[in-house]
Every structure is written in structure tokens, then in C-alpha cells.
Motif scaffolding. Structure first.
Motif, mmCIF file in Angstrom:
data_model
loop_
_atom_site.group_PDB
_atom_site.id
_atom_site.type_symbol
_atom_site.label_atom_id
_atom_site.label_comp_id
_atom_site.label_asym_id
_atom_site.label_seq_id
_atom_site.Cartn_x
_atom_site.Cartn_y
_atom_site.Cartn_z
ATOM 1 N N ASP A 360 0.708 -0.938 0.115
ATOM 2 C CA ASP A 360 0.019 0.270 0.194
ATOM 3 C C ASP A 360 0.871 0.899 0.417
ATOM 4 O OD1 ASP A 360 -0.348 0.921 3.613
ATOM 5 O OD2 ASP A 360 -0.193 -1.162 2.871
ATOM 6 N N TYR A 422 -7.518 3.597 -1.152
ATOM 7 C CA TYR A 422 -8.402 4.210 0.108
ATOM 8 C C TYR A 422 -8.340 6.029 0.363
ATOM 9 C CZ TYR A 422 -3.407 4.905 2.086
ATOM 10 O OH TYR A 422 -2.237 5.769 2.216
ATOM 11 N N TYR A 490 -10.390 -0.197 7.340
ATOM 12 C CA TYR A 490 -8.857 -0.561 6.873
ATOM 13 C C TYR A 490 -9.310 0.362 8.598
ATOM 14 C CZ TYR A 490 -4.343 0.500 7.447
ATOM 15 O OH TYR A 490 -2.732 0.818 8.228
ATOM 16 N N TRP A 526 -9.557 -4.984 6.022
ATOM 17 C CA TRP A 526 -7.999 -4.912 5.746
ATOM 18 C C TRP A 526 -7.700 -4.460 7.582
ATOM 19 C CZ3 TRP A 526 -6.008 -0.287 2.363
ATOM 20 C CH2 TRP A 526 -4.513 -0.360 2.091
ATOM 21 N N ILE A 549 -7.319 -8.954 4.120
ATOM 22 C CA ILE A 549 -5.848 -8.647 3.859
ATOM 23 C C ILE A 549 -5.034 -8.227 5.243
ATOM 24 C CG2 ILE A 549 -4.954 -6.894 2.357
ATOM 25 C CD1 ILE A 549 -7.420 -6.175 0.738
ATOM 26 N N GLN A 551 -2.610 -6.461 6.367
ATOM 27 C CA GLN A 551 -1.067 -5.464 6.207
ATOM 28 C C GLN A 551 0.115 -5.789 7.309
ATOM 29 O OE1 GLN A 551 -0.373 -1.067 7.993
ATOM 30 N NE2 GLN A 551 -0.308 -0.780 5.825
ATOM 31 N N ASP A 568 1.699 -6.250 2.610
ATOM 32 C CA ASP A 568 0.441 -6.674 2.532
ATOM 33 C C ASP A 568 0.142 -7.839 1.824
ATOM 34 O OD1 ASP A 568 -1.723 -3.812 3.205
ATOM 35 O OD2 ASP A 568 -0.497 -3.364 1.957
ATOM 36 N N SER A 570 -2.738 -10.873 1.250
ATOM 37 C CA SER A 570 -4.225 -10.575 0.468
ATOM 38 C C SER A 570 -5.040 -12.189 0.948
ATOM 39 C CB SER A 570 -4.598 -10.625 -1.054
ATOM 40 O OG SER A 570 -6.438 -10.864 -1.475
#
Length: 577
Positions: A360, A422, A490, A526, A549, A551, A568, A570
Motif C-alpha cells: 500500500d 483508500y 481498514y 483490511w 487483507i 498489512q 500486505d 491477501s
């Protein structure tokens, strides 16, 4: 004639008395010949509809506010206010002389968020927001507004949200370690490379607060940290060690003393040296086994050190175990033992169920040089399959690298990268939440972002607001109205658990889409949980909600990319992004 004259005189006298009785009570004793300006001389003066303290109050004016006086009514001044005739107590104002100039003074914001505007009305343009305990200079007044200066910016704020003093108090950290930011949130970054964290029982001086964060001073370093991680007062003192029992000394044997060299007295228990790794990112090495001692180094995760000793420190709330370590440059210092890991394999995240890896990205990586136009080819060649890029923040901030990052990802070789986007969320009411969604949408549309891709709301601010989950729901519902059907949320584990009921949010958003006859894809979770030695088994779940997801680090290294990046994993197919 004489009799007529006497009657006329009596009549005139009687008429004069009657006229005086009728007119006297209703006619002001004196009336200003012309209007003039005056300023309020008390902290607060009320403006009334008639010359009486019992009359309806239409406004409150504060010290140095300017009014136009158009007359006098007993102990009241008649003023022009809002285009109408109003009254203010005469003792509360003073006529301004031609030489009068506004005397500036210092105030502090007493609202969590105070809007500074271009003119003295809520209808005018927003210049910026000021936060709790921000120091401003008041340089003018207009009605219930103050004209203030903060840094180089000037504008109007409502006077009722200003105060004259700020009270500071002492507090200490109750968590093992917490982030210290330059401003009220992660987006502001750390104050310096040496001052990124505070640790348990660190004592600070609290000088303000903003958006749930406390403004603190720790040994001269100023910053913001989450308020829920502090307790007022001072940390519990370590229990005093019992005095040793003095044993009777045996009778000395008189011998000739050999020459000797005094042995070095160690303040730790030596152990057979063994290698260990820093188990979490950005950990301090202290000069002594005390978090209040000086910091000798800050080490990243997986940094190799040599453990040469141990030390147990008794505290009122238990024993704190420290390790004495030697660094690669030969320096030595202390670190709390729980921060060390001896098994290097525990730094490898579990690969089961992971369907793709990605990064990201925001302007921070662009500005540091870690990401540029050619970097996306390197990312693609390293077998990363997706990126999630920042688009916007609040209602005014656009990531200036949004379009270039989007095009770089889509045009990457040897294979294009799947792209999500995002928005960093700040709203504290429904209207602003929807405005932020519209701002997010505008920036995505301007950059050419496809509505068939996933978009995420990044929620990290305003923790403790009982309605934050409602505002997140409002944001996601507005994104549905704006044509987006792939949505995600997130945040970090503690924020999810304490502020966001994922099941409720998902149900409300899905029901909203159903009522709109919109087919909604799965709402993704996330999770930001940086992999440490206690998370090597994976992210788990949040209240029975799957993590889609993860991070897992902010210290990721990608061959060919300079500097650290957010990585990250997934658990959904990135092709569905």
C-alpha cells in the motif's frame, strides 16, 4: 381682564404639569446627537431586545467586540446590531477613540475541532481546522467571532470556543509500547528517528488533546499519543529491596596481601552469550534497565544482537525482565526481554491461504524516493500482484501522486498490477462523512479510477466517539450512491474491537444496497497488525469476521525499491480487486 389673566396662568401651569407627567417617564433624559463606535470592556456582554436585563437576549459579545451606539436609554445604550435596534448595558462598553487599535492577546482552543473561516459567519469558506489547546493570537473581533492568527494563517472563529489558559498535568503510559506522533494521528509521522515510541511507565506532561490524542511532553520531546494508553498521576514505585542481613565476619587471618586488580562490578547477571533478534519494529536500547534512562540506539525488527546478561527489576505490579545485549558496533545496553526472539523462522508469516502479496502506497513513499514512475515495474517483476494507493483525506486533501501511482501500477511490466484505493477518514458527524465520500469519489473520478475496483475507508481517528461506526456506515452508503459496489474497511485490531462493530456495519450497508437494488460485493476487512514475534501464526479473525487483507509490516523490503514499504498479504484473489 385680570380675572381672565389669572385663569390663563393657572391653566398653563396645570397643562405643563400634566404634559410633564405624560412625557417624562417615556422620554430619554438625553439622546446622542450622532452615532459612534464603542468596544466591549468585559469578558461577556449580552445584547437585549429592550433596555432591561429581563428582556430577551439575542447575542453575547465578548471583550473588544465593536458596536455602533445610536442612543441612550437610562443606564442602557441603544445600538445597531444585525440591522436592528438593540440594547446593551452602558457600563459594559467604552467609546472608542480615533486612536484606539485592537489589543491582541493569546487564547487557546477549547473545542476538539474548531473551523477557521474567511469571514465572521458559518456560511463562509473554511480556511482550516484548529484543534484542542492550539495556541492562537486574537487580533480582532466582530460580533460573536474572533479574528485570529495561527502560524501564517488568519481567519475567524467563534469566540465561545476559545479559552485564556491551558492546564497541564502529569500522566504515565500503561501499555507496553505506544506510538508517538508529531500531530494527532499516524499521518503526521514520528517526531524523530530516535523518538518514535513511549513505553510502559514513561512519565509525560499532558498539555492538551485533539481527536482522542493527548499532546504530551516527554523529557523535552513533544508529540501526540492515543489518550486511552495513559493514566493520570505517576507510575507505581518499585518495591524497596529488603535490607541484607549482615553476617558476622570471621576472625581475619593475617597474611601478606598479594597485589591485585579490582574486578569490575556488574549490574546484571552474566549468561553464556547467545544470538537473538529484535522481535518488533523500532525498539529502544537503553543505557540501563530503566525506560527513563537514555536511549543508546533504535533497532528495526530482525536486527541481530548478542545477549550477554539478564536483570530482573522488581516493580509494584510485578517483575520486569531485562536483557543486556551487545550490538554489531560493540555498544552494549538493555532491552526488555519480551522484545527478543531466538527463532528466526518466527519472522516468516504463514503462507497457507494467502492468494497474493501487495503493497500500500501514499505520497509518503513517493516523497521519500521509495516509489517513482519506474518502481512499479520492479514491484511487478518481484511477483507482487496488487497495490492499494491513497487517494484522499478529509474533505480537502488529495494525494498529489494519486494519478501517477494509478497509471504506474496499471502500466507495470511484466504484468499490470491490480489496484485498490483508500481514503483517510476524519468525520465526526453524518454530513461530513458523506461529504468525505463525495470528495473521495471526485478524486477517484478525476484520476480515472475504475468503479469496478475495491475502495477502502481508512479509520484511525476519533476513537472513543460512540457514533464513529455510524459515520463509517454513512460513508460507505454514500459510496454506494456514488456507484461503487466493492467496499472495504481498514484499521488496527484495537480500533476495530473498541469502535467498529463489523457485523453491524456490514449488515446495515448490505441492507442499504439491497433497498437500492444494488448488487454489493463482499465488504473486505483490511487489518493493520504489524507482524511481531507474537503474530507469526497469522492475523486470526475479528469477532468472527474473516481478515481479507493483512498489512503485516511497515518495514518491508522489496528488491530494487529504496527504503521500507508497507506489505500486505491477501486472503482473497487479487484478480477480484
Amino acid at each position: 381682564m385680570k380675572r381672565f389673566g389669572k385663569r390663563s396662568a393657572v391653566f398653563l401651569l396645570f397643562f405643563t404639569l400634566i404634559t410633564g407627567m405624560l412625557v417624562g417617564p417615556w422620554q430619554p433624559a438625553a439622546q446622542a446627537a450622532s452615532s459612534y463606535h464603542a468596544r466591549v470592556t468585559v469578558s461577556t456582554a449580552k445584547v437585549h431586545t429592550s433596555p432591561s436585563g429581563r428582556a430577551h437576549t439575542v447575542a453575547k459579545l465578548h471583550r473588544n467586540a465593536t458596536v455602533t451606539v445610536i442612543g441612550t436609554r437610562g443606564s442602557w445604550k441603544k445600538i445597531s446590531y444585525g440591522g436592528k435596534t438593540r440594547y446593551i448595558y452602558a457600563k459594559y462598553i467604552k467609546k472608542s477613540t480615533p486612536s484606539y487599535s485592537f489589543r491582541s492577546y493569546t487564547n487557546y482552543v477549547k473545542s476538539y475541532s474548531l473551523v477557521m473561516r474567511s469571514k465572521a459567519s458559518s456560511h463562509y469558506r473554511k480556511i482550516r481546522s484548529l484543534y484542542m489547546n492550539y495556541k492562537v493570537t486574537v487580533i480582532g473581533a466582530k460580533g460573536s467571532y474572533r479574528y485570529v492568527q495561527y502560524g501564517s494563517r488568519k481567519g475567524y472563529v467563534q469566540a465561545k470556543w476559545l479559552k485564556s489558559t491551558v492546564k497541564s498535568y502529569g500522566a504515565y503510559v500503561v501499555q507496553k509500547s505506544i506510538n508517538l506522533w508529531k500531530g494527532p494521528g499516524k499521518k503526521y509521522g514520528h517526531p524523530s528517528s530516535l523518538h518514535k515510541y513511549l513505553y510502559k511507565n514513561n512519565t509525560v506532561t499532558v498539555t492538551g488533546s485533539s481527536s482522542g490524542y493527548l499532546k504530551v511532553n516527554y523529557n523535552g520531546t513533544k508529540g501526540y499519543a492515543w489518550g486511552g494508553y495513559f493514566k493520570n498521576g505517576t507510575p507505581p514505585k518499585a518495591a524497596a529491596a529488603p535490607a541484607p542481613v549482615k553476617a558476622a565476619a570471621p576472625a581475619p587471618v593475617k597474611t601478606s596481601a598479594p597485589a591485585y586488580t579490582a574486578a569490575k562490578v556488574l549490574d546484571y547477571t552474566p549468561v553464556s552469550n547467545f544470538p537473538a533478534y529484535i522481535g518488533y519494529d523500532n525498539r529502544y536500547i537503553y543505557a540501563s534497565a530503566d525506560t527513563n534512562s537514555s536511549v543508546k540506539a533504535t533497532l528495526r525488527e530482525k536486527t541481530l544482537v548478542t545477549v550477554i546478561g539478564t536483570k530482573a527489576v522488581q516493580m509494584n505490579n510485578g517483575t520486569v525482565n531485562w536483557s543486556r545485549v551487545r550490538l554489531s558496533n560493540g555498544d552494549e545496553g538493555y532491552i526488555q526481554s519480551y522484545n527478543l526472539e531466538t527463532d528466526i523462522n518466527k519472522f516468516n508469516i504463514p503462507t497457507s491461504n494467502i492468494l497474493g502479496y501487495g503493497l500500500d502506497i501514499s505520497h509518503h513513499q513517493n516523497e521519500s524516493g521509495a516509489i517513482n514512475s519506474s518502481t512499479f515495474n520492479t514491484i511487478s517483476a518481484a511477483n507482487y500482484s496488487f497495490v492499494i494507493i491513497k487517494a484522499s483525506e478529509g474533505t480537502t486533501v488529495r494525494d498529489k501522486f494519486l494519478q501517477s501511482n494509478l497509471q504506474g501500477a496499471l502500466n507495470a511490466t511484466p504484468h499490470p498490477l491490480k489496484v485498490g484505493a483508500y481514503h483517510y477518514f476524519w468525520a465526526t458527524d453524518e454530513s461530513t462523512a458523506r461529504s468525505e465520500a463525495n470528495w473521495f469519489t471526485k478524486n477517484l473520478n478525476d484520476a480515472g479510477f475504475s468503479k469496478s475496483n475495491y475502495v477502502f475507508i481508512d479509520v484511525e481517528e476519533n476513537g472513543g466517539n460512540s457514533k464513529i461506526a455510524t459515520y463509517v456506515t454513512d460513508f460507505l452508503q454514500q459510496m454506494i450512491d456514488n456507484g461503487y459496489t466493492k467496499l472495504g474497511i481498514y484499521s488496527r485490531p484495537s480500533y476495530f474491537k473498541n469502535n467498529l462493530n463489523l457485523s453491524t456495519i456490514k449488515t446495515n450497508v448490505q441492507d442499504y444496497a439491497k433497498n437500492k437494488n444494488v448488487e454489493l460485493s463482499k465488504i473486505l476487512v483490511w487489518l493493520s497488525w504489524y507482524r511481531g514475534k507474537d503474530s507469526y501464526e497469522g492475523p486470526g479473525s475479528l469477532n468472527n469476521n474473516d481478515i481479507d487483507i493483512w498489512q503485516y509490516t511497515s518495514n518491508g523490503i522489496v528488491a530494487g525499491v529504496s527504503g521500507a514499504t508497507d506489505k500486505d498479504a491477501s486472503y482473497i484473489d487479487p484478480n477480484n480487486f
